[in-house]
Design a protein around this motif. Structure first.
Motif, mmCIF file in Angstrom:
data_model
loop_
_atom_site.group_PDB
_atom_site.id
_atom_site.type_symbol
_atom_site.label_atom_id
_atom_site.label_comp_id
_atom_site.label_asym_id
_atom_site.label_seq_id
_atom_site.Cartn_x
_atom_site.Cartn_y
_atom_site.Cartn_z
ATOM 1 N N ALA A 138 0.815 -1.210 0.000
ATOM 2 C CA ALA A 138 0.000 0.000 0.000
ATOM 3 C C ALA A 138 0.855 1.270 0.000
ATOM 4 O O ALA A 138 1.971 1.270 0.527
ATOM 5 C CB ALA A 138 -0.895 -0.002 1.237
ATOM 6 N N PRO A 139 0.322 2.343 -0.581
ATOM 7 C CA PRO A 139 1.023 3.636 -0.478
ATOM 8 C C PRO A 139 1.015 4.106 0.975
ATOM 9 O O PRO A 139 -0.028 4.071 1.624
ATOM 10 C CB PRO A 139 0.174 4.567 -1.353
ATOM 11 N N MET B 284 2.607 7.376 3.304
ATOM 12 C CA MET B 284 3.379 8.624 3.388
ATOM 13 C C MET B 284 4.518 8.442 4.377
ATOM 14 O O MET B 284 4.297 7.932 5.483
ATOM 15 C CB MET B 284 2.513 9.766 3.925
ATOM 16 N N TRP C 112 6.740 6.449 4.548
ATOM 17 C CA TRP C 112 7.216 5.072 4.689
ATOM 18 C C TRP C 112 7.601 4.466 3.339
ATOM 19 O O TRP C 112 8.696 3.929 3.207
ATOM 20 C CB TRP C 112 6.148 4.184 5.355
ATOM 21 N N GLU D 23 4.448 6.877 -2.095
ATOM 22 C CA GLU D 23 3.654 7.646 -1.134
ATOM 23 C C GLU D 23 2.691 8.508 -1.955
ATOM 24 O O GLU D 23 2.932 8.766 -3.141
ATOM 25 C CB GLU D 23 4.556 8.599 -0.353
ATOM 26 N N MET D 24 1.631 8.995 -1.312
ATOM 27 C CA MET D 24 0.774 9.937 -2.042
ATOM 28 C C MET D 24 1.559 11.224 -2.344
ATOM 29 O O MET D 24 2.252 11.749 -1.469
ATOM 30 C CB MET D 24 -0.451 10.316 -1.211
ATOM 31 N N GLN E 28 0.909 7.207 -6.732
ATOM 32 C CA GLN E 28 -0.371 7.613 -6.160
ATOM 33 C C GLN E 28 -0.460 9.137 -6.086
ATOM 34 O O GLN E 28 0.433 9.802 -5.561
ATOM 35 C CB GLN E 28 -0.603 7.052 -4.761
ATOM 36 N N ASN F 107 -5.930 8.827 -4.769
ATOM 37 C CA ASN F 107 -6.197 8.602 -3.343
ATOM 38 C C ASN F 107 -7.564 9.164 -2.960
ATOM 39 O O ASN F 107 -7.771 10.373 -2.993
ATOM 40 C CB ASN F 107 -5.077 9.279 -2.533
ATOM 41 N N HIS G 116 -10.006 -0.064 1.090
ATOM 42 C CA HIS G 116 -9.688 -0.173 2.516
ATOM 43 C C HIS G 116 -11.014 -0.464 3.221
ATOM 44 O O HIS G 116 -11.924 0.364 3.211
ATOM 45 C CB HIS G 116 -9.057 1.141 2.995
ATOM 46 N N ASN H 204 -7.910 -4.228 1.118
ATOM 47 C CA ASN H 204 -6.884 -3.621 1.963
ATOM 48 C C ASN H 204 -7.432 -3.409 3.371
ATOM 49 O O ASN H 204 -8.615 -3.167 3.561
ATOM 50 C CB ASN H 204 -6.454 -2.265 1.355
ATOM 51 N N GLY H 205 -6.519 -3.483 4.354
ATOM 52 C CA GLY H 205 -6.871 -3.158 5.733
ATOM 53 C C GLY H 205 -6.669 -4.332 6.675
ATOM 54 O O GLY H 205 -7.350 -5.351 6.566
ATOM 55 N N GLY H 206 -5.689 -4.199 7.588
ATOM 56 C CA GLY H 206 -5.532 -5.167 8.675
ATOM 57 C C GLY H 206 -5.035 -6.542 8.265
ATOM 58 O O GLY H 206 -5.081 -7.470 9.070
ATOM 59 N N MET I 156 -3.903 -5.843 -0.805
ATOM 60 C CA MET I 156 -2.956 -4.729 -0.667
ATOM 61 C C MET I 156 -2.602 -4.627 0.819
ATOM 62 O O MET I 156 -3.495 -4.524 1.655
ATOM 63 C CB MET I 156 -3.616 -3.437 -1.158
ATOM 64 N N VAL I 157 -1.307 -4.682 1.114
ATOM 65 C CA VAL I 157 -0.868 -4.748 2.507
ATOM 66 C C VAL I 157 -0.023 -3.522 2.836
ATOM 67 O O VAL I 157 0.889 -3.173 2.072
ATOM 68 C CB VAL I 157 -0.057 -6.045 2.753
ATOM 69 N N GLY I 158 -0.334 -2.890 3.946
ATOM 70 C CA GLY I 158 0.396 -1.692 4.353
ATOM 71 C C GLY I 158 1.333 -1.944 5.513
ATOM 72 O O GLY I 158 2.493 -2.325 5.331
HETATM 73 C C1 LIG Z 1 2.253 5.763 7.862
HETATM 74 C C2 LIG Z 1 1.106 5.564 6.915
HETATM 75 C C3 LIG Z 1 0.960 6.418 5.847
HETATM 76 C C4 LIG Z 1 -0.090 6.234 4.926
HETATM 77 N N1 LIG Z 1 -0.146 7.022 3.806
HETATM 78 C C5 LIG Z 1 -1.071 6.748 2.846
HETATM 79 C C6 LIG Z 1 -1.035 7.410 1.587
HETATM 80 O O1 LIG Z 1 -0.162 8.230 1.297
HETATM 81 N N2 LIG Z 1 -2.011 7.099 0.684
HETATM 82 C C7 LIG Z 1 -2.991 6.177 0.945
HETATM 83 O O2 LIG Z 1 -3.852 5.916 0.104
HETATM 84 N N3 LIG Z 1 -3.019 5.524 2.120
HETATM 85 C C8 LIG Z 1 -2.076 5.774 3.056
HETATM 86 N N4 LIG Z 1 -2.057 5.036 4.214
HETATM 87 C C9 LIG Z 1 -3.061 3.974 4.394
HETATM 88 C C10 LIG Z 1 -2.532 2.640 3.855
HETATM 89 O O3 LIG Z 1 -2.303 2.715 2.462
HETATM 90 C C11 LIG Z 1 -3.542 1.514 4.136
HETATM 91 O O4 LIG Z 1 -4.741 1.810 3.473
HETATM 92 C C12 LIG Z 1 -3.828 1.349 5.625
HETATM 93 O O5 LIG Z 1 -2.642 1.392 6.386
HETATM 94 C C13 LIG Z 1 -4.575 0.042 5.885
HETATM 95 O O6 LIG Z 1 -3.807 -1.072 5.465
HETATM 96 P P1 LIG Z 1 -2.927 -1.942 6.503
HETATM 97 O O7 LIG Z 1 -3.855 -2.328 7.633
HETATM 98 O O8 LIG Z 1 -2.450 -3.116 5.702
HETATM 99 O O9 LIG Z 1 -1.834 -1.073 7.004
HETATM 100 C C14 LIG Z 1 -1.033 5.206 5.133
HETATM 101 C C15 LIG Z 1 -0.873 4.341 6.223
HETATM 102 C C16 LIG Z 1 0.183 4.508 7.104
HETATM 103 C C17 LIG Z 1 0.361 3.534 8.257
#
Ligand SMILES: Cc1cc2nc3c(=O)[nH]c(=O)nc-3n(C[C@H](O)[C@H](O)[C@H](O)COP(=O)(O)O)c2cc1C
Length: 347
Positions: A23-24, A26, A28, A49-50, A77, A104, A178, A218-220, A238-240
């Motif tokens: 996942a994108p 910011m 990171w 990142e966005m 993104q 986004n 998400h 996506n999410g969790g 999609m994994v963040g």
């Molecule tokens: C530090 C951080 C920055 C993030 N920045 C963005 C971003 O720039 N664009 C975006 O669409 N989502 C952003 N997210 C959300 C993640 O892309 C993702 O949707 C969210 O963390 C849920 O997925 P996960 O549970 O796998 O982490 C960010 C998440 C984190 C933790």
């Protein structure tokens, strides 16, 4: 980098394989993290990142659009809602060689809401549709959208379908969802990634109602077996955060999601292969910490993980010989692992 096509047929570039994407995020998923992640999985689709349209159009191109070719397949993104600006940025994304450009519609931060960027756009599907159409008309690479399942005050399933339907009408066929709503007042962005409950069943329902669309969950997500279960019905995951905090779990992604049996690098090999990249970064005037801060979780769950993390987060600031510290740390980790890293499989 890919060449811009002379005839510029619309959206004719091949779709990247999105069965597993990072996942994108910011701050990171910058280019250093992406280079590192690519050593662990050769196949996952990576996102930047966005970057706001304003930053792309008026900022430093090298900073906002620069990447190493090794990072591909890589998607840019964008954050924005002005159709003309999104179109210009999509054209620049294509010229810069990105495999995809993503909009986004999920970020809940106050700062971006004021500029009509991110999750608040879920209340304006027509604006997102206009933006997507303009982007598609301006570039030959795929245009995708990342969004939430709703926002407070607009969180019914019918409203989600209305959003996806309108954006699909504008030509978008890939949606990274998400699986929680965003609460636009009262929660910080971090809380908005944890507090609203995850509703995977809503995303599965969306896929059943829009079977022609590519729907990514996506999410969790943290467990590869569970992710594989999801992709039996959905088109990808999609994994963040897990990809950031525990990156080596992705050593099994190519085999599981792409049937790619190419041997993966061990953690120590990843560390060794980062060395020339770090050295080059330092030679160019960069700071080692800007690269290695993304590697802190590499040895998660193994002996020496704490030592590794401490050396790269604390000791690194107390030395003027960071590469010597890195070399010593590689030796330390070889000793501490005593062969436990040899099996080339995730812990
Ligand atoms: C530090 C951080 C920055 C993030 N920045 C963005 C971003 O720039 N664009 C975006 O669409 N989502 C952003 N997210 C959300 C993640 O892309 C993702 O949707 C969210 O963390 C849920 O997925 P996960 O549970 O796998 O982490 C960010 C998440 C984190 C933790």
């Amino acid at each position: 980098m890919q060449q811009k096509q002379q005839t510029s047929p619309k959206n004719t570039r091949p779709e990247p394989n999105r069965r597993f994407s990072i996942a994108p995020m910011m701050d990171w998923t910058d280019r250093h993290y992406r280079f590192f992640a690519r050593l662990i999985t050769r196949r996952a689709l990576l996102y930047t990142e966005m970057v706001t349209t304003g930053a792309v159009l008026h900022g430093d191109h090298a900073r906002f659009l620069g990447y190493s070719p090794e990072e591909q397949p890589l998607a840019l993104q964008l954050g924005g809602s002005n159709a003309a600006e999104l179109a210009q940025c999509a054209a620049l994304a294509e010229t810069a060689g990105f495999a995809e450009v993503n909009l986004n519609v999920g970020c809940p931060s106050d700062r971006v809401q004021n500029n009509l960027i991110g999750a608040c756009l879920m209340a304006h599907p027509e604006l997102v549709a206009d933006g997507v159409k303009a982007m598609r008309d301006a570039c030959a690479i795929p245009v995708t959208v990342k969004h939430r399942i709703g926002i407070n005050g607009r969180d019914s399933y019918a409203q989600l379908c209305d959003f996806v339907g309108q954006v699909h009408q504008a030509g978008c066929t890939t949606f990274a969802v998400h699986a929680r709503i965003a609460i636009l007042e009262g929660l910080s962005p971090k809380e908005n990634r944890d507090i609203p409950p995850l509703k995977y069943e809503v995303v599965h329902q969306l896929k059943r109602d829009f079977p022609q669309l590519e729907i990514l969950l996506n999410g969790g997500l943290t467990d590869l077996d569970a992710m594989q279960q999801h992709v039996q019905q959905l088109d990808g995951v999609m994994v963040g955060r897990e990809a950031y905090h525990n990156p080596y779990f992705m050593a099994d992604v190519d085999r599981r999601f792409y049937a790619d049996e190419t041997p993966v690098l061990s953690r120590l090999e990843v560390m060794a292969q980062m060395r020339p990249y770090i050295a080059r970064h330092i030679e160019q005037g960069g700071v080692m910490h800007h690269v290695t801060r993304h590697m802190l979780g590499l040895f998660q769950g193994l002996p020496g993980a704490r030592h590794f993390r401490r050396q790269l987060s604390t000791a690194i600031h107390q030395t003027d010989q960071p590469l010597a510290l890195y070399d010593q740390l590689l030796q330390d980790m070889e000793q501490r692992l005593q062969g436990r890293d040899c099996e080339r499989q995730p812990a």
